[in-house]
Design an enzyme around this catalytic site. Structure first.
Site, PDB file in Angstrom:
ATOM      1  N   ARG A   6     -21.241  15.424 -33.366  1.00  0.00           N
ATOM      2  CA  ARG A   6     -19.797  15.631 -33.493  1.00  0.00           C
ATOM      3  C   ARG A   6     -19.287  16.525 -32.361  1.00  0.00           C
ATOM      4  NH1 ARG A   6     -21.427  11.530 -36.568  1.00  0.00           N
ATOM      5  NH2 ARG A   6     -22.130  12.214 -38.581  1.00  0.00           N
ATOM      6  N   ASP A  51     -19.212  16.512 -45.674  1.00  0.00           N
ATOM      7  CA  ASP A  51     -19.614  17.908 -45.649  1.00  0.00           C
ATOM      8  C   ASP A  51     -20.145  18.297 -47.018  1.00  0.00           C
ATOM      9  OD1 ASP A  51     -19.512  20.404 -43.781  1.00  0.00           O
ATOM     10  OD2 ASP A  51     -18.970  21.125 -45.768  1.00  0.00           O
TER      11      ASP A  51
END
Ligand code: 1CP
Length: 317
Positions: A6, A51
């Site tokens: 990311r 997450d």
């Protein structure tokens, strides 16, 4: 691994104007972000973009991710009353996760997708501390001062995180990784008595789904055998412990995952290459070795270095 890939410019571009947790709950966006590093680097598996605090948010707890910091709660959970007020997770709330995984798996074809969840201790540490914390002092104090509240809190965390992982596997993920990132703060005695039973409970939600399970934490060299004992097929090892030593500690019936030192991603290539050769050689002590980083990709990593690692490993392993 945390923020794996990311660091990519294409990720940053897609995320402009979208809050982190909102991005996780948008199935098309979460799927596209999951696929980006697989396309670019040619890795052998993808890790689902989400997450560990998503199931907390989906239960209705006010948690948000602050850029450059991590998960934050304005109202930490510290008393028996706070824990009793934690809402149950409605299984229907996991629909966007199921949808994102299904979309992703359809596009990945033969490349497997790793699903993941936070272990109860690591999740509880964010709830109790109200944000990231180095030593989780309030969390570890609660563990010892109020065992009943501790049990209630970790049981709640195990329930929501187990449901989150089960949703991903039911929707098509091929493996599950439990992240107890901050368990390295615990003594072996505390880990075994007050934490491991709840990690076992969380994984009980997925055992019948029969996919390989991986268990990872940072600084957990002293805990590895106990982390194996919650019932997993593989243990993740951070960069501190050589893999052959990890194998000595967990025995022959466990796969190891790890453990390139993230610091070396910025070293000159010959230095990084010698490190890769060493990691691969030590990994041969195990029945099987899943090569990855010993923790997350630093956000300022040059993505071409990651591609070069994948090419090198495919040519030499
Ligand atoms: O790597 C990936 O992108 C896969 C998806 C993923 C995973 C597996 C994310 C996206 N987070 C995680 C797990 C996660 N989240 C862990 C366990 C693994 C680890 O140790 O790294 C933990 C502890 C968190 C909590 C969290 N979320 C942090 C750490 C804060 C701290 O206490 O040090 C942070 C910075 C986040 C935000 C986050 N999660 C994921 C991304 C891509 C980001 C960065 C936010 C952004 O890009 O805006």
């Amino acid at each position: 691994m945390r923020q794996a890939g990311r660091s990519l410019p294409e990720y940053r571009e897609l995320r402009v104007g979208t809050d982190m947790l909102d991005a996780c709950l948008n199935p098309e966006l979460a799927s596209e972000i999951t696929l980006q590093p697989v396309r670019r680097h040619g890795v052998d598996a993808g890790i689902f973009f989400s997450d560990i605090v998503i199931p907390v948010r989906l239960s209705g707890v006010d948690v948000r991710i602050v850029a450059g910091r991590g998960p934050v709660l304005d109202d930490p959970v510290r008393t028996a009353a706070d824990v009793a007020a934690l809402p149950p997770l409605d299984p229907a709330a996991l629909a966007p996760i199921r949808e994102a995984v299904a979309l992703t798996v359809a596009q990945l074809g033969a490349t497997p997708l790793i699903g993941f969840a936070g272990a109860p201790y690591t999740l509880a540490s964010y709830l109790v501390e109200g944000g990231p914390s180095k030593e989780q002092l309030k969390t570890r104090a609660l563990m010892h001062s109020d065992p009943e509240t501790w049990t209630a809190l970790l049981t709640w965390c195990a329930g929501i995180t187990g449901a989150f992982l089960a949703a991903q596997i039911e929707a098509g993920a091929s493996a599950g990784q439990l992240f107890d990132s901050w368990a390295g703060s615990l003594s072996l005695a505390d880990y075994t008595a007050h934490v491991a039973p709840f990690s076992t409970l969380a994984l009980d939600a997925v055992r019948e789904l029969d996919v390989p399970l991986i268990h990872f934490g940072v600084g957990t060299g002293e805990l590895l055998a106990a982390m194996r004992d919650v019932g997993v097929d593989a243990v993740g090892v951070d960069w501190r412990l050589p893999l052959d030593e990890a194998v000595r500690r967990v025995g022959p019936d466990v796969t190891v995952q790890g453990n390139i030192d993230p610091a070396l991603l910025r070293a000159p290539w010959p230095v990084l290459e010698a490190h890769l050769v060493d990691v691969l050689r030590r990994g041969q002590a195990a029945r099987a070795h899943v090569l990855n980083l010993g923790h997350g990709v630093p956000p300022d990593t040059d993505p071409t270095v990651l591609t070069r690692i994948v090419e090198f490993v495919h040519a030499h392993a």
